[in-house]
Write a protein that holds these residues in place. Structure first.
Motif, PDB file in Angstrom:
ATOM      1  N   ALA A 153       0.512  -0.784  -0.193  1.00 14.53           N
ATOM      2  CA  ALA A 153      -0.248   0.057  -0.099  1.00 14.53           C
ATOM      3  C   ALA A 153       0.962   0.708  -0.132  1.00 14.53           C
ATOM      4  O   ALA A 153       0.339   2.170  -0.028  1.00 14.53           O
ATOM      5  N   ASP A 154       1.800   0.740   0.723  1.00 14.14           N
ATOM      6  CA  ASP A 154       2.780   2.687   0.581  1.00 14.14           C
ATOM      7  C   ASP A 154       4.297   2.328  -0.582  1.00 14.14           C
ATOM      8  O   ASP A 154       4.792   3.450   0.376  1.00 14.14           O
ATOM      9  N   THR A 155       3.541   1.307  -1.219  1.00 14.47           N
ATOM     10  CA  THR A 155       5.343   1.522  -2.234  1.00 14.47           C
ATOM     11  C   THR A 155       5.463   2.337  -2.738  1.00 14.47           C
ATOM     12  O   THR A 155       7.060   2.848  -2.760  1.00 14.47           O
ATOM     13  N   ASP A 156       4.649   3.117  -4.018  1.00  8.70           N
ATOM     14  CA  ASP A 156       4.772   4.261  -4.661  1.00  8.70           C
ATOM     15  C   ASP A 156       5.250   5.349  -3.234  1.00  8.70           C
ATOM     16  O   ASP A 156       6.193   6.332  -4.151  1.00  8.70           O
ATOM     17  N   GLU A 157       4.657   5.177  -2.284  1.00  9.43           N
ATOM     18  CA  GLU A 157       5.006   7.038  -1.905  1.00  9.43           C
ATOM     19  C   GLU A 157       6.621   7.039  -1.136  1.00  9.43           C
ATOM     20  O   GLU A 157       6.880   7.626  -0.902  1.00  9.43           O
ATOM     21  N   VAL A 158       6.598   5.626  -0.405  1.00 14.30           N
ATOM     22  CA  VAL A 158       8.143   5.465   0.454  1.00 14.30           C
ATOM     23  C   VAL A 158       9.438   5.458  -0.992  1.00 14.30           C
ATOM     24  O   VAL A 158       9.769   6.371  -0.768  1.00 14.30           O
ATOM     25  N   LEU A 159       8.837   4.515  -2.265  1.00 10.75           N
ATOM     26  CA  LEU A 159      10.329   5.277  -2.926  1.00 10.75           C
ATOM     27  C   LEU A 159       9.824   6.357  -3.613  1.00 10.75           C
ATOM     28  O   LEU A 159      11.221   6.669  -4.363  1.00 10.75           O
ATOM     29  N   THR A 160       9.323   7.079  -3.255  1.00  9.33           N
ATOM     30  CA  THR A 160       9.041   8.139  -3.907  1.00  9.33           C
ATOM     31  C   THR A 160      10.173   9.252  -3.327  1.00  9.33           C
ATOM     32  O   THR A 160       9.811  10.249  -3.949  1.00  9.33           O
ATOM     33  N   ALA A 161       9.955   9.364  -2.167  1.00  6.89           N
ATOM     34  CA  ALA A 161       9.933   9.626  -1.308  1.00  6.89           C
ATOM     35  C   ALA A 161      11.558   9.164  -1.083  1.00  6.89           C
ATOM     36  O   ALA A 161      12.914  10.636  -0.451  1.00  6.89           O
ATOM     37  N   ILE A 162      12.546   8.146  -1.802  1.00  8.59           N
ATOM     38  CA  ILE A 162      13.520   8.214  -1.727  1.00  8.59           C
ATOM     39  C   ILE A 162      14.268   8.674  -3.035  1.00  8.59           C
ATOM     40  O   ILE A 162      15.567   8.740  -3.599  1.00  8.59           O
ATOM     41  N   GLY A 163      13.014   9.180  -3.870  1.00  6.92           N
ATOM     42  CA  GLY A 163      13.911   9.752  -4.856  1.00  6.92           C
ATOM     43  C   GLY A 163      13.460   8.617  -6.446  1.00  6.92           C
ATOM     44  O   GLY A 163      13.653   9.704  -7.532  1.00  6.92           O
ATOM     45  N   LEU A 164      12.876   8.088  -6.332  1.00  7.32           N
ATOM     46  CA  LEU A 164      12.082   7.597  -7.758  1.00  7.32           C
ATOM     47  C   LEU A 164      11.593   8.271  -8.254  1.00  7.32           C
ATOM     48  O   LEU A 164      10.512   8.972  -7.593  1.00  7.32           O
ATOM     49  N   THR A 165      11.596   8.369 -10.054  1.00  6.76           N
ATOM     50  CA  THR A 165      10.180   9.078 -10.698  1.00  6.76           C
ATOM     51  C   THR A 165       8.952   7.924 -10.834  1.00  6.76           C
ATOM     52  O   THR A 165       8.639   6.700 -10.437  1.00  6.76           O
ATOM     53  N   ASP A 166       8.105   8.486 -11.695  1.00  5.39           N
ATOM     54  CA  ASP A 166       6.914   7.771 -11.899  1.00  5.39           C
ATOM     55  C   ASP A 166       7.273   6.819 -12.783  1.00  5.39           C
ATOM     56  O   ASP A 166       7.012   5.473 -13.029  1.00  5.39           O
ATOM     57  N   ASP A 167       8.112   7.494 -13.893  1.00  3.59           N
ATOM     58  CA  ASP A 167       8.757   6.438 -15.145  1.00  3.59           C
ATOM     59  C   ASP A 167       9.770   5.637 -13.713  1.00  3.59           C
ATOM     60  O   ASP A 167       9.541   3.870 -14.556  1.00  3.59           O
ATOM     61  N   ASP A 168      10.792   5.360 -12.635  1.00  5.85           N
ATOM     62  CA  ASP A 168      10.938   4.683 -12.365  1.00  5.85           C
ATOM     63  C   ASP A 168      10.165   2.885 -11.864  1.00  5.85           C
ATOM     64  O   ASP A 168      10.363   1.682 -12.284  1.00  5.85           O
ATOM     65  N   LEU A 169       9.021   3.894 -11.192  1.00 12.53           N
ATOM     66  CA  LEU A 169       8.247   2.806 -11.005  1.00 12.53           C
ATOM     67  C   LEU A 169       7.631   1.918 -11.930  1.00 12.53           C
ATOM     68  O   LEU A 169       7.343   0.909 -11.842  1.00 12.53           O
ATOM     69  N   ILE A 170       6.976   2.675 -12.641  1.00 11.41           N
ATOM     70  CA  ILE A 170       6.627   1.808 -13.811  1.00 11.41           C
ATOM     71  C   ILE A 170       7.323   1.059 -14.418  1.00 11.41           C
ATOM     72  O   ILE A 170       7.256  -0.209 -15.033  1.00 11.41           O
ATOM     73  N   ALA A 171       9.161   1.312 -14.467  1.00 14.77           N
ATOM     74  CA  ALA A 171       9.996  -0.102 -14.581  1.00 14.77           C
ATOM     75  C   ALA A 171      10.341  -1.050 -14.101  1.00 14.77           C
ATOM     76  O   ALA A 171      10.495  -2.272 -14.609  1.00 14.77           O
ATOM     77  N   LEU A 172       9.653  -0.633 -12.415  1.00 13.27           N
ATOM     78  CA  LEU A 172       9.357  -0.862 -11.424  1.00 13.27           C
ATOM     79  C   LEU A 172       8.637  -2.909 -11.367  1.00 13.27           C
ATOM     80  O   LEU A 172       8.605  -3.836 -11.666  1.00 13.27           O
ATOM     81  N   ARG A 173       7.773  -2.318 -11.512  1.00 12.72           N
ATOM     82  CA  ARG A 173       6.175  -2.632 -11.726  1.00 12.72           C
ATOM     83  C   ARG A 173       6.761  -3.770 -13.460  1.00 12.72           C
ATOM     84  O   ARG A 173       6.033  -4.580 -12.964  1.00 12.72           O
ATOM     85  N   THR A 174       7.184  -3.287 -14.317  1.00  8.59           N
ATOM     86  CA  THR A 174       7.075  -4.082 -15.855  1.00  8.59           C
ATOM     87  C   THR A 174       8.006  -5.131 -15.456  1.00  8.59           C
ATOM     88  O   THR A 174       7.717  -6.421 -15.783  1.00  8.59           O
ATOM     89  N   ALA A 175       8.836  -5.160 -14.845  1.00  9.99           N
ATOM     90  CA  ALA A 175       9.813  -5.933 -14.306  1.00  9.99           C
ATOM     91  C   ALA A 175       9.211  -7.014 -12.712  1.00  9.99           C
ATOM     92  O   ALA A 175      10.375  -7.970 -12.575  1.00  9.99           O
ATOM     93  N   ASN A 176       8.110  -6.739 -12.792  1.00  7.94           N
ATOM     94  CA  ASN A 176       7.766  -7.471 -11.644  1.00  7.94           C
ATOM     95  C   ASN A 176       8.259  -6.935 -10.079  1.00  7.94           C
ATOM     96  O   ASN A 176       8.669  -8.422  -9.347  1.00  7.94           O
ATOM     97  N   ALA A 177       8.937  -6.747  -9.465  1.00  8.63           N
ATOM     98  CA  ALA A 177      10.072  -6.240  -8.573  1.00  8.63           C
ATOM     99  C   ALA A 177       8.763  -5.671  -7.671  1.00  8.63           C
ATOM    100  O   ALA A 177       9.992  -5.601  -6.755  1.00  8.63           O
ATOM    101  N   ILE A 178       7.804  -3.981  -7.999  1.00  7.70           N
ATOM    102  CA  ILE A 178       7.152  -4.438  -7.094  1.00  7.70           C
ATOM    103  C   ILE A 178       5.614  -4.659  -7.363  1.00  7.70           C
ATOM    104  O   ILE A 178       5.511  -4.512  -8.233  1.00  7.70           O
ATOM    105  N   TRP A 179       5.078  -4.420  -6.564  1.00 14.40           N
ATOM    106  CA  TRP A 179       3.458  -4.249  -7.122  1.00 14.40           C
ATOM    107  C   TRP A 179       2.881  -3.250  -6.792  1.00 14.40           C
ATOM    108  O   TRP A 179       2.890  -2.862  -5.728  1.00 14.40           O
TER     109      TRP A 179
END
Length: 179
Positions: A153-179
């Motif tokens: 539930a907090d994955t996007d918020e936590v990863l954004t807080a450490i500097g990842l962008t929306d594009d980074d999150l999409i790439a991680l989801r595509t790679a099944n590294a996060i859900w």
């Protein structure tokens, strides 16, 4: 801790071997109560409050020191008197007389005990469960009073807080590294 550290079982508590019969616990008509009288004046208040003032005229029980010395004789008298009334009766009387006293609660009574709740020893969480919060305070943090977030539930918020962008999150989801 006793068994784990010493490899022994702790002996069952026996009022007759307590350091003082007025610094102990007693069974009441409906439970248990803990009493703490360590001064001679407190012993006199206990005797009067319990309707046992006549004991003050008995040389075995005239002072607190006498009561402690004659522990084996004092305990049965006190125990019998305590069993005659419910815990709340004794608690109210002793509190009014300024005697140190507390009901002894069972585990199942703690979550609804008004004093336990008022002091924050247990907390009711948003999902309705009741539990002991983290029992320490660090820099103003008083322990959690909330339930954990749902998985991811907090994955996007936590990863954004450490500097990842929306594009980074999409790439991680595509790679099944996060859900």
């Amino acid at each position: 801790g006793f068994a784990a550290n010493l490899g022994q079982r702790m002996a069952r508590f026996d009022l007759r071997s307590a350091a003082s019969p007025l610094l102990s616990v007693y069974q009441t008509a409906d439970g248990w109560i803990s009493i703490g009288a360590v001064l001679d004046e407190q012993w006199r208040h206990v005797a009067h409050t319990m309707g046992l003032a006549h004991l003050l005229d008995d040389p075995r029980f005239a002072t607190l020191t006498d009561v402690i010395t004659n522990n084996a004789e004092a305990v049965p008298i006190l125990a019998e008197r305590f069993r005659a009334e419910p815990t709340d009766h004794w608690w109210q009387l002793f509190r009014q007389a300024g005697i140190w006293v507390s009901p002894v609660r069972r585990y199942d009574e703690l979550p609804t005990d008004p004093h336990i709740v008022a002091n924050g020893y247990v907390a009711t969480y948003p999902d309705g469960s009741v539990a002991v919060p983290v029992p320490y305070e660090v820099d103003g943090f008083q322990g959690t009073r909330a339930v954990a977030s749902a998985y991811s539930a907090d994955t996007d918020e936590v990863l954004t807080a450490i500097g990842l962008t929306d594009d980074d999150l999409i790439a991680l989801r595509t790679a099944n590294a996060i859900w």
